[in-house]
Scaffold this motif. Structure first.
Motif, PDB file in Angstrom:
ATOM      1  N   SER B 210      59.283  41.066 -15.155  1.00  0.00           N
ATOM      2  CA  SER B 210      60.604  40.408 -15.969  1.00  0.00           C
ATOM      3  C   SER B 210      61.359  40.449 -14.776  1.00  0.00           C
ATOM      4  O   SER B 210      61.481  40.329 -13.788  1.00  0.00           O
ATOM      5  N   SER B 211      62.259  39.968 -15.874  1.00  0.00           N
ATOM      6  CA  SER B 211      63.968  39.531 -15.069  1.00  0.00           C
ATOM      7  C   SER B 211      64.729  40.675 -14.721  1.00  0.00           C
ATOM      8  O   SER B 211      65.095  40.996 -13.151  1.00  0.00           O
ATOM      9  N   GLY B 212      64.264  41.411 -14.265  1.00  0.00           N
ATOM     10  CA  GLY B 212      64.702  43.364 -13.972  1.00  0.00           C
ATOM     11  C   GLY B 212      63.756  43.140 -12.716  1.00  0.00           C
ATOM     12  O   GLY B 212      64.397  43.455 -11.751  1.00  0.00           O
ATOM     13  N   THR B 213      62.385  42.980 -12.479  1.00  0.00           N
ATOM     14  CA  THR B 213      61.898  43.241 -11.358  1.00  0.00           C
ATOM     15  C   THR B 213      62.447  41.946 -10.045  1.00  0.00           C
ATOM     16  O   THR B 213      62.411  42.130  -9.420  1.00  0.00           O
ATOM     17  N   VAL B 214      62.745  41.054 -10.703  1.00  0.00           N
ATOM     18  CA  VAL B 214      62.932  39.717 -10.363  1.00  0.00           C
ATOM     19  C   VAL B 214      64.369  39.972  -9.644  1.00  0.00           C
ATOM     20  O   VAL B 214      64.267  39.782  -8.489  1.00  0.00           O
ATOM     21  N   ARG B 215      65.337  40.842 -10.301  1.00  0.00           N
ATOM     22  CA  ARG B 215      66.326  41.347 -10.061  1.00  0.00           C
ATOM     23  C   ARG B 215      66.182  42.449  -8.592  1.00  0.00           C
ATOM     24  O   ARG B 215      67.127  42.343  -7.665  1.00  0.00           O
ATOM     25  N   LYS B 216      65.322  42.998  -8.898  1.00  0.00           N
ATOM     26  CA  LYS B 216      64.961  44.381  -7.457  1.00  0.00           C
ATOM     27  C   LYS B 216      64.876  43.565  -6.502  1.00  0.00           C
ATOM     28  O   LYS B 216      65.589  43.759  -5.590  1.00  0.00           O
ATOM     29  N   ILE B 217      63.469  42.388  -6.782  1.00  0.00           N
ATOM     30  CA  ILE B 217      63.193  42.023  -5.086  1.00  0.00           C
ATOM     31  C   ILE B 217      64.305  40.857  -4.632  1.00  0.00           C
ATOM     32  O   ILE B 217      64.488  41.262  -3.421  1.00  0.00           O
ATOM     33  N   ILE B 218      64.819  40.187  -5.293  1.00  0.00           N
ATOM     34  CA  ILE B 218      65.895  39.527  -5.322  1.00  0.00           C
ATOM     35  C   ILE B 218      66.929  40.579  -3.546  1.00  0.00           C
ATOM     36  O   ILE B 218      66.797  40.460  -3.117  1.00  0.00           O
ATOM     37  N   SER B 219      67.430  41.079  -4.453  1.00  0.00           N
ATOM     38  CA  SER B 219      68.402  42.369  -4.505  1.00  0.00           C
ATOM     39  C   SER B 219      67.693  43.077  -2.841  1.00  0.00           C
ATOM     40  O   SER B 219      68.527  43.530  -1.909  1.00  0.00           O
ATOM     41  N   GLU B 220      66.412  43.360  -3.389  1.00  0.00           N
ATOM     42  CA  GLU B 220      66.240  43.904  -1.448  1.00  0.00           C
ATOM     43  C   GLU B 220      65.447  43.093  -0.158  1.00  0.00           C
ATOM     44  O   GLU B 220      65.499  43.474   0.600  1.00  0.00           O
ATOM     45  N   THR B 221      65.040  41.847  -0.598  1.00  0.00           N
ATOM     46  CA  THR B 221      64.344  40.961   0.272  1.00  0.00           C
ATOM     47  C   THR B 221      65.462  40.102   1.214  1.00  0.00           C
ATOM     48  O   THR B 221      66.020  39.113   0.038  1.00  0.00           O
ATOM     49  N   PRO B 222      65.890  40.506   1.639  1.00  0.00           N
ATOM     50  CA  PRO B 222      66.618  38.896   2.297  1.00  0.00           C
ATOM     51  C   PRO B 222      65.683  37.848   2.582  1.00  0.00           C
ATOM     52  O   PRO B 222      64.946  37.371   3.283  1.00  0.00           O
ATOM     53  N   GLY B 223      66.802  37.112   2.027  1.00  0.00           N
ATOM     54  CA  GLY B 223      66.798  35.428   1.677  1.00  0.00           C
ATOM     55  C   GLY B 223      66.021  35.207   0.557  1.00  0.00           C
ATOM     56  O   GLY B 223      65.382  33.991   0.633  1.00  0.00           O
ATOM     57  N   ALA B 224      65.271  35.684  -0.358  1.00  0.00           N
ATOM     58  CA  ALA B 224      65.226  35.496  -1.328  1.00  0.00           C
ATOM     59  C   ALA B 224      65.836  34.608  -2.345  1.00  0.00           C
ATOM     60  O   ALA B 224      67.254  34.731  -2.620  1.00  0.00           O
ATOM     61  N   ILE B 225      65.370  33.867  -3.751  1.00  0.00           N
ATOM     62  CA  ILE B 225      66.316  33.088  -4.224  1.00  0.00           C
ATOM     63  C   ILE B 225      64.939  33.277  -5.624  1.00  0.00           C
ATOM     64  O   ILE B 225      64.332  32.748  -5.130  1.00  0.00           O
ATOM     65  N   GLY B 226      65.577  33.417  -6.548  1.00  0.00           N
ATOM     66  CA  GLY B 226      64.984  33.580  -7.529  1.00  0.00           C
ATOM     67  C   GLY B 226      66.142  32.621  -8.878  1.00  0.00           C
ATOM     68  O   GLY B 226      67.039  32.237  -8.195  1.00  0.00           O
ATOM     69  N   TYR B 227      65.644  32.757 -10.104  1.00  0.00           N
ATOM     70  CA  TYR B 227      66.925  32.767 -11.086  1.00  0.00           C
ATOM     71  C   TYR B 227      66.534  33.730 -12.538  1.00  0.00           C
ATOM     72  O   TYR B 227      65.241  34.440 -12.609  1.00  0.00           O
TER      73      TYR B 227
END
Lengths: 296, 316
Positions: B210-227
């Motif tokens: 889900s886009s919600g989880t992707v956003r959560k992970i990107i905001s918490e993980t330094p250096g993460a990139i997604g769309y």
């Protein structure tokens, strides 16, 4: 007299019919589910022409690519790895707790620990997953300077989840060991620990194994809690700290966006069939263990 | 023997019972037949003044599919039902694939999808009528800690194909890049894959549904990139410019920023009755100017270009 026996007779008949209808219904449900999943799952091989060996052993999963690739080995490996890890962690802890509750501190164990553990069994798996996602994943990320979503996180969440199952089944198995055996061992001069190790654990071994296998069966089929913490990468993991995928997470991630009847969708059914076969295997192991269970 | 024959009798009995149930429930009245169902209030009696077309309240409408489009359809359905009392519109998620297959089989009145029906294998696209109701832009998302604001397309492709693995290679700090993907079957991934990555295959990264989880992970993980779709951006993640172009409504409307997708609502054959009225309502200025923009989508009416299922862009 006559009316009474007549009533008994009709009661008997109704009771028997109701029971039989229920049993029949169960048999039909099981058979039709198996048939349905098998027919869907096997069409990957017989309709879409994917070879079974490619499906089971290849590493590349890209059902919409050109050419489409259906290697589910990373999923299979992931499922087995998290299950094994969970069992490795939860089995000693669960059986240890069971010994504590039955042999070492039975009063406290029966009154407090057992109800608490039974409560734990009832916690929905999504709650375990959410806790894992919120606490465990950031913890692993900070401790090891990695992503956090990992085989380790999945194994730990599952271990926590199956621990109550293992503990309560193992407790029942250990409680079933006749008191005479313990007394005899103690009378022969064995210490309490020797008695627990050589007599109690030895004679309840099939029961404890049953507990572990039951836990593993639950872990193998778990989807939600695992999917939230393992990262879902279809690549072979290099270490405990790498993300992985499981069969269940592969299915839940993709089922909403694939179309019934397409090879992609069928491949997901094949993965479901694989899960079903594995659960049959677990049940077979349980039956085999059950045969040995009688203490003599 | 006796027991066995009884068993068989019981089985056949249950079997017959099941078969009966099956044939009854196998045909969940699709839109066409649902007029037979008792409608709660009388039709026509509740025609509201405000701009609603001829509706007859008898047909419940089900709109199933894309979770990206779901908030917009839900909000619009609520407004529509407030205006046209007695009309029932049910909105469900399930994914674009579910939406397309449900509408194609007649189980749903409207199928919501992020992608063209032609792009999905196994859908009889010829039988479906496309209603494009909005446009959604998508952008590469990183955590605010990443000191990079702009990537060229080649850099983006190199990052997502795994050639570039550290932010310092594109002018950022020395930080490992972590890819966060959506599943292969996701509509957002398909759009990003096609228009941002030029169809190059993504390297394996972690995958979230889900886009919600992707956003959560990107905001918490330094250096993460997604769309993410633009409707999902908030303060916790940062949208990257692509070749110096920001994903603004103006840039998307002229296709200067190319990573965007239509939100489709498909019907099987031409829309009729309540479904038609509902689709007209979504396309009305009232909804396009207000609800659509508020929820982070672009009004379809603002688009200056048109794009077909093959990705060919023409000026309007």
């Amino acid at each position: 007299m006559l009316t009474r026996s007549k009533r008994q007779f009709t009661e008997n008949i109704t009771g028997k019919t109701v029971a039989m209808v229920c049993a029949g219904l169960l048999v039909i449900v099981v058979l039709s589910i198996t048939y349905f999943i098998a027919s869907k799952g096997l069409s990957t091989f017989f309709v879409n022409g994917v070879s079974i060996s490619e499906f089971l052993t290849q590493l590349k999963w890209d059902p919409e690519g050109e050419p489409a690739r259906y290697g589910v080995f990373p999923f299979i490996l992931g499922s087995f790895l998290v299950t094994a890890l969970a069992a490795l962690i939860a089995a000693p802890l669960g059986i240890g707790a069971a010994i504590f509750m039955t042999e070492i501190f039975p009063g406290f164990g029966k009154k407090v620990l057992k109800p608490v553990i039974e409560l734990l069994v009832g916690i929905p798996s999504v709650v375990y997953g959410y806790v894992g996602l919120t606490l465990l994943v950031p913890f692993i990320r900070e401790q090891f300077d990695v992503l956090g979503f990992s085989l380790l996180a999945g194994g730990l969440v599952l271990a926590l989840m199956i621990l109550p199952t293992i503990t309560s089944v193992a407790t029942d198995a250990i409680e079933a060991v006749p008191q005479d055996l313990r007394n005899a061992s103690l009378a022969l001069g064995a210490t309490r620990w020797q008695t627990i190790w050589n007599v109690v654990l030895h004679s309840s071994l099939p029961g404890c194994l049953t507990a572990v296998v039951l836990g593993m069966a639950r872990a193998f089929g778990e989807a939600l809690a695992v999917q939230m913490v393992i990262g879902n990468t279809t690549k072979l993991p290099g270490s405990l700290l790498d993300p992985i995928s499981t069969l269940t997470s592969g299915i839940t991630l993709n089922m909403g966006n694939t179309i019934q009847g397409t090879p992609y969708n069928n491949a997901l059914w094949s993965m479901a069939l694989l899960l079903l076969v594995m659960s049959f295997v677990f049940i077979m192991i349980l039956r085999l263990l059950g045969r040995k269970r009688v203490v003599k | 023997m006796k027991k066995l024959s009884k068993m068989f009798m019981a089985l056949t009995f249950v079997g017959a019972l099941l078969a009966g149930c099956g044939s009854n429930s196998a045909a969940p009245a699709p839109a066409g037949q649902s007029t037979e169902q008792p409608s709660t209030p009388a039709p026509d009696a509740n025609q509201n003044n405000s701009g609603s077309t001829q509706t007859n309240s008898g047909e419940p409408v089900t709109a199933v599919g894309s979770t990206a489009l779901q908030p917009l359809v839900e909000q619009t359905a609520k407004d529509f039902m407030a205006k046209n009392q007695g009309v029932q519109i049910q909105v469900q998620g399930g994914g674009s694939g579910t939406g397309l297959s449900q509408v194609a089989s007649g189980a749903a009145t409207i199928g919501n999808s992020d992608i063209f029906a032609e792009e999905k294998q196994g859908i009889p696209a010829g039988e479906l009528v496309d209603h494009k109701v909005a446009v959604v832009g998508m952008a590469a998302a990183v955590s605010p800690k990443v000191k990079v604001d702009n990537l060229t397309k080649q850099q983006l492709i190199d990052i997502f194909t795994g050639k570039i693995t550290n932010w310092k290679e594109v002018g950022g700090d020395d930080m490992k890049i972590t890819l966060v993907n959506r599943p292969k079957s996701s509509g957002t991934r398909a759009t990003f894959h096609k228009f941002a990555l030029d169809g190059k295959e993504e390297a394996e990264g972690i995958t979230e549904d889900s886009s919600g989880t992707v956003r959560k992970i990107i905001s918490e993980t330094p250096g993460a990139i997604g769309y993410l779709a633009l409707s999902y951006f908030n303060d916790s993640v940062k949208a990257l410019k692509l070749d110096g172009v920001e994903a603004t409504p103006e840039n998307i409307a002229t296709n200067k920023y190319p990573v965007w997708a239509y939100e489709h609502m498909y019907t099987k054959g031409e829309a009729t009755g309540n479904a038609k009225a509902f689709l007209e309502f979504i396309l009305s200025d009232e909804v396009q100017k207000k609800t659509v923009t508020e929820l982070g989508f672009l009004p379809i009416t603002d688009m200056k270009v048109e794009r077909d299922a093959e990705g060919k862009v023409t000026q309007k």
